[in-house]
Motif scaffolding. Structure first.
Motif, PDB file in Angstrom:
ATOM      1  N   TYR A  20       5.400   8.167 -20.544  1.00  0.00           N
ATOM      2  CA  TYR A  20       5.783   9.105 -19.480  1.00  0.00           C
ATOM      3  C   TYR A  20       6.606   8.385 -18.410  1.00  0.00           C
ATOM      4  CZ  TYR A  20       2.010  11.898 -21.560  1.00  0.00           C
ATOM      5  OH  TYR A  20       1.208  12.589 -22.418  1.00  0.00           O
ATOM      6  N   GLY A  21       6.184   7.155 -18.102  1.00  0.00           N
ATOM      7  CA  GLY A  21       6.892   6.377 -17.093  1.00  0.00           C
ATOM      8  C   GLY A  21       8.312   6.054 -17.510  1.00  0.00           C
ATOM      9  N   PRO A  75       0.815  -1.225   0.000  1.00  0.00           N
ATOM     10  CA  PRO A  75       0.000   0.000   0.000  1.00  0.00           C
ATOM     11  C   PRO A  75       0.850   1.278   0.000  1.00  0.00           C
ATOM     12  CG  PRO A  75      -0.904  -1.586   1.547  1.00  0.00           C
ATOM     13  CD  PRO A  75       0.407  -2.133   1.107  1.00  0.00           C
ATOM     14  N   ALA A  76       1.961   1.255   0.750  1.00  0.00           N
ATOM     15  CA  ALA A  76       2.843   2.440   0.791  1.00  0.00           C
ATOM     16  C   ALA A  76       3.478   2.692  -0.568  1.00  0.00           C
ATOM     17  CB  ALA A  76       3.923   2.253   1.857  1.00  0.00           C
ATOM     18  N   ALA A  77       3.877   1.607  -1.238  1.00  0.00           N
ATOM     19  CA  ALA A  77       4.472   1.747  -2.567  1.00  0.00           C
ATOM     20  C   ALA A  77       3.444   2.269  -3.560  1.00  0.00           C
ATOM     21  CB  ALA A  77       5.029   0.401  -3.035  1.00  0.00           C
ATOM     22  N   SER A  78       2.239   1.737  -3.505  1.00  0.00           N
ATOM     23  CA  SER A  78       1.169   2.183  -4.408  1.00  0.00           C
ATOM     24  C   SER A  78       0.867   3.659  -4.207  1.00  0.00           C
ATOM     25  CB  SER A  78      -0.100   1.353  -4.188  1.00  0.00           C
ATOM     26  OG  SER A  78       0.133   0.004  -4.512  1.00  0.00           O
ATOM     27  N   LYS A  79       0.867   4.089  -2.924  1.00  0.00           N
ATOM     28  CA  LYS A  79       0.578   5.495  -2.622  1.00  0.00           C
ATOM     29  C   LYS A  79       1.686   6.402  -3.177  1.00  0.00           C
ATOM     30  CE  LYS A  79      -0.695   8.679   1.078  1.00  0.00           C
ATOM     31  NZ  LYS A  79       0.129   9.781   0.554  1.00  0.00           N
ATOM     32  N   GLN A  80       2.930   5.966  -3.071  1.00  0.00           N
ATOM     33  CA  GLN A  80       4.026   6.799  -3.586  1.00  0.00           C
ATOM     34  C   GLN A  80       3.933   6.968  -5.105  1.00  0.00           C
ATOM     35  OE1 GLN A  80       7.919   6.852  -2.319  1.00  0.00           O
ATOM     36  NE2 GLN A  80       7.428   6.711  -0.149  1.00  0.00           N
ATOM     37  N   VAL A  81       3.580   5.879  -5.797  1.00  0.00           N
ATOM     38  CA  VAL A  81       3.414   5.974  -7.249  1.00  0.00           C
ATOM     39  C   VAL A  81       2.261   6.905  -7.589  1.00  0.00           C
ATOM     40  CG1 VAL A  81       2.877   4.707  -9.373  1.00  0.00           C
ATOM     41  CG2 VAL A  81       4.417   3.705  -7.682  1.00  0.00           C
ATOM     42  N   LYS A  82       1.148   6.742  -6.857  1.00  0.00           N
ATOM     43  CA  LYS A  82      -0.032   7.577  -7.094  1.00  0.00           C
ATOM     44  C   LYS A  82       0.286   9.051  -6.841  1.00  0.00           C
ATOM     45  CE  LYS A  82      -4.878   8.172  -5.776  1.00  0.00           C
ATOM     46  NZ  LYS A  82      -5.949   7.800  -4.817  1.00  0.00           N
ATOM     47  N   ASP A  83       1.010   9.324  -5.739  1.00  0.00           N
ATOM     48  CA  ASP A  83       1.389  10.711  -5.422  1.00  0.00           C
ATOM     49  C   ASP A  83       2.247  11.309  -6.539  1.00  0.00           C
ATOM     50  OD1 ASP A  83       0.068  10.508  -3.050  1.00  0.00           O
ATOM     51  OD2 ASP A  83       1.874  10.251  -1.804  1.00  0.00           O
ATOM     52  N   LEU A  84       3.166  10.496  -7.073  1.00  0.00           N
ATOM     53  CA  LEU A  84       4.047  10.963  -8.138  1.00  0.00           C
ATOM     54  C   LEU A  84       3.262  11.240  -9.413  1.00  0.00           C
ATOM     55  CD1 LEU A  84       6.997  11.587  -8.731  1.00  0.00           C
ATOM     56  CD2 LEU A  84       7.374   9.181  -9.287  1.00  0.00           C
ATOM     57  N   GLU A  85       2.306  10.379  -9.735  1.00  0.00           N
ATOM     58  CA  GLU A  85       1.467  10.584 -10.919  1.00  0.00           C
ATOM     59  C   GLU A  85       0.626  11.854 -10.788  1.00  0.00           C
ATOM     60  OE1 GLU A  85       0.742   6.147 -12.800  1.00  0.00           O
ATOM     61  OE2 GLU A  85      -0.475   6.730 -11.077  1.00  0.00           O
ATOM     62  N   GLU A  86       0.066  12.069  -9.586  1.00  0.00           N
ATOM     63  CA  GLU A  86      -0.730  13.282  -9.361  1.00  0.00           C
ATOM     64  C   GLU A  86       0.155  14.526  -9.424  1.00  0.00           C
ATOM     65  OE1 GLU A  86      -2.705  12.714  -5.649  1.00  0.00           O
ATOM     66  OE2 GLU A  86      -4.196  11.311  -6.476  1.00  0.00           O
ATOM     67  N   MET A  87       1.360  14.402  -8.919  1.00  0.00           N
ATOM     68  CA  MET A  87       2.305  15.517  -8.934  1.00  0.00           C
ATOM     69  C   MET A  87       2.647  15.925 -10.385  1.00  0.00           C
ATOM     70  SD  MET A  87       6.230  15.277  -7.595  1.00  0.00           S
ATOM     71  CE  MET A  87       5.731  14.274  -6.198  1.00  0.00           C
ATOM     72  N   LEU A  88       2.844  14.918 -11.245  1.00  0.00           N
ATOM     73  CA  LEU A  88       3.228  15.173 -12.637  1.00  0.00           C
ATOM     74  C   LEU A  88       2.032  15.388 -13.553  1.00  0.00           C
ATOM     75  CD1 LEU A  88       5.989  12.405 -12.856  1.00  0.00           C
ATOM     76  CD2 LEU A  88       6.399  14.860 -12.916  1.00  0.00           C
ATOM     77  N   GLY A  89       0.851  14.924 -13.114  1.00  0.00           N
ATOM     78  CA  GLY A  89      -0.353  15.062 -13.934  1.00  0.00           C
ATOM     79  C   GLY A  89      -0.380  14.122 -15.122  1.00  0.00           C
ATOM     80  N   VAL A  90       0.343  12.989 -15.019  1.00  0.00           N
ATOM     81  CA  VAL A  90       0.350  11.986 -16.085  1.00  0.00           C
ATOM     82  C   VAL A  90       0.303  10.590 -15.462  1.00  0.00           C
ATOM     83  CG1 VAL A  90       1.650  13.400 -17.745  1.00  0.00           C
ATOM     84  CG2 VAL A  90       2.895  11.915 -16.166  1.00  0.00           C
ATOM     85  N   LEU A 132       1.985   7.112 -15.121  1.00  0.00           N
ATOM     86  CA  LEU A 132       3.330   6.573 -15.291  1.00  0.00           C
ATOM     87  C   LEU A 132       3.339   5.077 -15.598  1.00  0.00           C
ATOM     88  CD1 LEU A 132       5.178   8.429 -12.376  1.00  0.00           C
ATOM     89  CD2 LEU A 132       5.207   9.003 -14.810  1.00  0.00           C
ATOM     90  N   PHE A 133       2.315   4.355 -15.118  1.00  0.00           N
ATOM     91  CA  PHE A 133       2.260   2.905 -15.301  1.00  0.00           C
ATOM     92  C   PHE A 133       0.859   2.464 -15.709  1.00  0.00           C
ATOM     93  CE2 PHE A 133       5.826   3.512 -12.442  1.00  0.00           C
ATOM     94  CZ  PHE A 133       6.782   2.639 -12.942  1.00  0.00           C
ATOM     95  N   GLU A 134       0.829   1.439 -16.562  1.00  0.00           N
ATOM     96  CA  GLU A 134      -0.422   0.755 -16.865  1.00  0.00           C
ATOM     97  C   GLU A 134      -0.543  -0.411 -15.897  1.00  0.00           C
ATOM     98  OE1 GLU A 134      -2.710   1.602 -18.899  1.00  0.00           O
ATOM     99  OE2 GLU A 134      -1.760   2.995 -20.311  1.00  0.00           O
ATOM    100  N   ARG A 135      -1.673  -0.475 -15.178  1.00  0.00           N
ATOM    101  CA  ARG A 135      -1.906  -1.580 -14.247  1.00  0.00           C
ATOM    102  C   ARG A 135      -2.489  -2.754 -15.026  1.00  0.00           C
ATOM    103  NH1 ARG A 135      -0.633   3.531 -12.428  1.00  0.00           N
ATOM    104  NH2 ARG A 135      -0.462   3.602 -10.150  1.00  0.00           N
ATOM    105  N   LEU A 136      -1.749  -3.848 -15.104  1.00  0.00           N
ATOM    106  CA  LEU A 136      -2.162  -5.031 -15.839  1.00  0.00           C
ATOM    107  C   LEU A 136      -2.508  -6.157 -14.864  1.00  0.00           C
ATOM    108  CD1 LEU A 136       0.712  -4.947 -18.492  1.00  0.00           C
ATOM    109  CD2 LEU A 136      -1.593  -4.017 -18.730  1.00  0.00           C
ATOM    110  N   PRO A 137      -3.246  -7.196 -15.320  1.00  0.00           N
ATOM    111  CA  PRO A 137      -3.613  -8.300 -14.417  1.00  0.00           C
ATOM    112  C   PRO A 137      -2.406  -8.969 -13.776  1.00  0.00           C
ATOM    113  CG  PRO A 137      -4.870  -8.432 -16.454  1.00  0.00           C
ATOM    114  CD  PRO A 137      -3.870  -7.352 -16.651  1.00  0.00           C
TER     115      PRO A 137
END
Length: 314
Positions: free
Chosen positions: A73-74, A43-58, A60-65
């Motif tokens: 961008y990523g 969860p902490a890792a997911s939040k850091q990625v999400k925060d970075l995406e919101e910060m950049l407005g793009v 960064l990763f496609e979530r696949l199964p």
């Protein structure tokens, strides 16, 4: 967040941990494995990625199964993350080197003329300040040195960029001086008694010359053709100075070489410069380095010494 601002990452408080996470996600393509690698919870890792995406407005990763794939961008952000962390690692190495008294390794390439006086003077200057610095010197033609420089085995070189275009891409060139050529003979050569030898006087003589394909040989031959003369035909092709000096001593051959190199050998009484101004010059040479290559403190020290020595000599 305005990412057009060059200092956007300061305002966004971009964390080194986020850069490490980007690299781990690129390596593993899995949020669980990346989190484990950095001793984080998922969860902490997911939040850091999400925060970075919101910060950049793009995105960064496609979530696949079965994992995650970086977007365009990523991939861009990952590449810069790797560069930033590499630069920080180099900074640490440089600080350690400075603390140890500049005891690292510098590799410099050089062509013949600056190898005679410029580089030795610069090395002597550096050794007074940093005696433990290991300096490797490679004496080659400019083409060979350029290849080594672009492969990263040299910190910088003193020579020429022979061809423009792709050969010069990503390189910084600082011109130092031009390189006039002259004719040399052994001490006591009959031509030294000639009051003013001309091109016609030396065209039919035996010569020791750089091989066909070299810049100096091409310009040497063209010098005679422009004067309406055939280039010398009685020729030994070599660039080996041991062979050249031995042949000059044992025969009445002439040799063409850069004037500064000739002056050095003349000072050793090995050869004499023939009193004729040859309308034949090599291109200017200079300092060549890679645009994106961050020099170590030791390499920077030697580079500054080369510049200072060049000002004194040229």
């Amino acid at each position: 967040m305005d990412t057009t601002n060059p200092n956007w990452f300061l305002k966004a408080r971009l964390k080194t941990r986020q850069l490490l996470l980007l690299i781990a996600l690129d390596d593993f393509r899995n949020i669980h494995r990346a989190a484990e690698e950095l001793h984080m919870t998922q969860p902490a890792a997911s939040k850091q990625v999400k925060d970075l995406e919101e910060m950049l407005g793009v995105k960064l990763f496609e979530r696949l199964p079965r994992g995650m794939e970086p977007t365009l961008y990523g991939e861009t952000m990952i590449r810069h993350a790797r560069m930033a962390l590499t630069s920080l690692a180099l900074a640490h190495d440089d600080i350690a080197t400075l603390k140890a008294g500049l005891s690292g390794q510098v590799e410099v390439g050089v062509i013949m003329t600056p190898a005679m006086s410029l580089l030795p003077r610069a090395i002597a200057r550096v050794k007074q300040e940093a005696p433990l610095l290991r300096i490797g010197v490679q004496l080659e033609t400019s083409n060979v040195l350029l290849d080594k420089l672009q492969r990263g085995t040299l910190d910088f070189m003193i020579g020429r960029i022979v061809d423009g275009g792709s050969a010069a891409a990503g390189l910084i060139y600082e011109e130092l001086t031009e390189e006039p050529a002259c004719a040399v003979v052994r001490p006591g050569h009959p031509l030294l008694d000639h009051p003013a030898p001309t091109l016609a006087d030396i065209a039919g003589r035996p010569w020791i010359l750089p091989p066909h394909g070299s810049i100096l040989r091409y310009r040497f031959d063209m010098m005679f053709r422009r004067a309406g003369l055939a280039p010398p035909a009685n020729v030994v092709d070599t660039t080996a100075m041991l062979v050249i000096t031995a042949l000059l001593q044992q025969t009445d051959s002439l040799h063409v070489m850069p004037r500064q190199v000739a002056q050095y050998y003349e000072s050793l009484n090995v050869m004499r410069i023939l009193p004729i101004d040859l309308p034949c010059t090599m291109d200017a040479f200079g300092i060549v380095r890679q645009q994106d290559h961050l020099l170590s403190p030791g390499a920077e020290l030697l580079l500054h010494a080369v510049r200072a020595s060049a000002q004194e000599i040229y």
